[in-house]
Design a protein around this motif. Structure first.
Motif, PDB file in Angstrom:
ATOM      1  N   ILE A   1      34.405 -15.539  30.671  1.00 44.46           N
ATOM      2  CA  ILE A   1      34.605 -16.613  29.703  1.00 44.46           C
ATOM      3  C   ILE A   1      33.474 -17.636  29.807  1.00 44.46           C
ATOM      4  O   ILE A   1      32.899 -18.054  28.798  1.00 44.46           O
ATOM      5  CB  ILE A   1      35.971 -17.294  29.916  1.00 44.46           C
ATOM      6  N   VAL A   2      33.141 -18.034  31.035  1.00 42.35           N
ATOM      7  CA  VAL A   2      32.047 -18.986  31.231  1.00 42.35           C
ATOM      8  C   VAL A   2      30.738 -18.406  30.686  1.00 42.35           C
ATOM      9  O   VAL A   2      29.958 -19.094  30.011  1.00 42.35           O
ATOM     10  CB  VAL A   2      31.900 -19.349  32.718  1.00 42.35           C
ATOM     11  N   TYR A   3      30.510 -17.129  30.966  1.00 42.36           N
ATOM     12  CA  TYR A   3      29.310 -16.465  30.458  1.00 42.36           C
ATOM     13  C   TYR A   3      29.312 -16.449  28.926  1.00 42.36           C
ATOM     14  O   TYR A   3      28.301 -16.751  28.283  1.00 42.36           O
ATOM     15  CB  TYR A   3      29.262 -15.042  31.016  1.00 42.36           C
ATOM     16  N   GLY A   4      30.448 -16.131  28.340  1.00 43.09           N
ATOM     17  CA  GLY A   4      30.549 -16.122  26.883  1.00 43.09           C
ATOM     18  C   GLY A   4      30.317 -17.497  26.282  1.00 43.09           C
ATOM     19  O   GLY A   4      29.648 -17.636  25.263  1.00 43.09           O
ATOM     20  N   ASP A   5      30.829 -18.532  26.943  1.00 42.31           N
ATOM     21  CA  ASP A   5      30.634 -19.896  26.442  1.00 42.31           C
ATOM     22  C   ASP A   5      29.157 -20.281  26.471  1.00 42.31           C
ATOM     23  O   ASP A   5      28.656 -20.935  25.554  1.00 42.31           O
ATOM     24  CB  ASP A   5      31.445 -20.880  27.264  1.00 42.31           C
TER      25      ASP A   5
ATOM     26  N   ARG B   1      24.072 -17.099  20.628  1.00 40.76           N
ATOM     27  CA  ARG B   1      24.162 -15.634  20.722  1.00 40.76           C
ATOM     28  C   ARG B   1      25.627 -15.217  20.576  1.00 40.76           C
ATOM     29  O   ARG B   1      26.275 -14.766  21.517  1.00 40.76           O
ATOM     30  CB  ARG B   1      23.561 -15.163  22.039  1.00 40.76           C
ATOM     31  N   ASP B   2      26.158 -15.382  19.373  1.00 41.03           N
ATOM     32  CA  ASP B   2      27.598 -15.209  19.170  1.00 41.03           C
ATOM     33  C   ASP B   2      28.056 -13.766  19.332  1.00 41.03           C
ATOM     34  O   ASP B   2      29.148 -13.517  19.824  1.00 41.03           O
ATOM     35  CB  ASP B   2      27.991 -15.751  17.798  1.00 41.03           C
ATOM     36  N   GLY B   3      27.248 -12.806  18.895  1.00 40.68           N
ATOM     37  CA  GLY B   3      27.627 -11.413  19.089  1.00 40.68           C
ATOM     38  C   GLY B   3      27.735 -11.059  20.554  1.00 40.68           C
ATOM     39  O   GLY B   3      28.688 -10.382  20.987  1.00 40.68           O
ATOM     40  N   ASP B   4      26.769 -11.510  21.355  1.00 40.47           N
ATOM     41  CA  ASP B   4      26.826 -11.271  22.798  1.00 40.47           C
ATOM     42  C   ASP B   4      27.998 -12.017  23.425  1.00 40.47           C
ATOM     43  O   ASP B   4      28.657 -11.504  24.347  1.00 40.47           O
ATOM     44  CB  ASP B   4      25.520 -11.713  23.454  1.00 40.47           C
ATOM     45  N   ALA B   5      28.265 -13.232  22.938  1.00 41.03           N
ATOM     46  CA  ALA B   5      29.405 -13.991  23.447  1.00 41.03           C
ATOM     47  C   ALA B   5      30.700 -13.233  23.190  1.00 41.03           C
ATOM     48  O   ALA B   5      31.576 -13.163  24.056  1.00 41.03           O
ATOM     49  CB  ALA B   5      29.455 -15.366  22.789  1.00 41.03           C
TER      50      ALA B   5
END
Length: 289
Positions: free
Chosen positions: A77-81, A88-92
């Motif tokens: 989650i932290v990485y996605g945020d 980088r929404d697709g990667d998130a």
């Protein structure tokens, strides 16, 4: 991004301090380096990097924290945020999906849906909300997100169904919910009912650009009061001048009132916004003036 990081870190120790300026970056980096797998000092540093505009380094540090905590959903989650903050929404979304594979919580579902929407993947967003609601049909937050996704996809009946469920459970004191109900009803051709919801939304929150816009637009579409429509749409634009949809609505109202120069001025703002989905309609209206 900071609030998202704070929420993601709840199962771990809370960050020890709130970063207040760039001068502490060195100290925060040192603390994170001493404990590369611990959430607290690393989230403090990631938050500070994001505040300092160093999104790339924030992503790198979040990836290190993720790798130090394999299988921990909160690390993803932290990485996605951090990825989301870096645009980088697709990667998130992929990072949130990894978290969801371990713990498909409401918080993760909302993040995942939002990331897919920002990445332009509304159908994937719909798959996520549908799966979550199969398991948790009473979730107000995810039903609200489901309504938004269906609105984005043009499924107005599906959106109205989700909004009606929320209305039945929470009542009619949420102005933005009432505004969304008005939009859905309008798109389904139920204009009188849409106008009633729009007027109620505006009474609840008259200082909101959303409620001013929806009531002004409904008045314009129903032909009830063109001048009141213009006044409300002007108010909405005054509150949020850079919003292309609000400028498009105001331009349409100006055009309907014979104010062609004013219409051209605000429609040009909408037509020149590359991210506006109604850009083509704004250009077509400009060409007709």
């Amino acid at each position: 991004a900071e609030d998202l990081l704070a929420r993601a870190s709840r199962p771990w120790p809370q960050p020890s301090a709130v970063f207040a300026g760039n001068d502490n970056l060195g100290a925060l980096a040192a603390a994170a380096d001493k404990a590369p797998g611990q959430a607290g000092p690393n989230i403090d540093y990631i938050r500070a990097l994001l505040r300092a505009g160093q999104a790339g380094e924030a992503v790198r540090r979040a990836a290190r924290l993720r790798d130090a905590n394999p299988g921990a959903p909160d690390a993803y989650i932290v990485y996605g945020d951090a990825l989301s903050a870096a645009g980088r929404d697709g990667d998130a979304a992929q990072a949130y999906a990894r978290a969801a594979n371990v713990r498909f919580s409401e918080d993760v579902a909302l993040r995942l849906v939002s990331a897919w929407q920002r990445a332009g993947q509304a159908n994937r967003a719909l798959q996520v909300v549908s799966l979550f609601l199969e398991q948790n049909p009473q979730s107000i937050a995810v039903n609200r997100m489901a309504a938004r996704v269906r609105m984005d996809l043009g499924d107005w009946q599906g959106a109205l169904d989700a909004l009606s469920l929320i209305e039945a459970k929470t009542g009619r004191q949420d102005a933005l919910l009432m505004a969304d109900m008005a939009w859905a009803l309008s798109k389904l051709g139920k204009n009188d009912k849409a106008l009633a919801y729009a007027a109620y939304a505006y009474r609840l929150q008259p200082a909101s650009p959303v409620t001013a816009d929806v009531l002004g637009w409904q008045l314009l579409q129903t032909g009830k009061d063109k001048q009141a429509a213009v006044d409300l749409l002007e108010k909405a634009v005054a509150l949020t001048p850079d919003n292309p949809l609000l400028n498009y609505h105001l331009g349409t109202a100006y055009a309907a009132s014979g104010r062609k120069d004013d219409a051209r001025r605000v429609l040009a703002l909408a037509a020149n916004d590359a991210g506006f989905s109604g850009r083509g309609e704004a250009k077509a209206m400009l060409a007709r003036l």
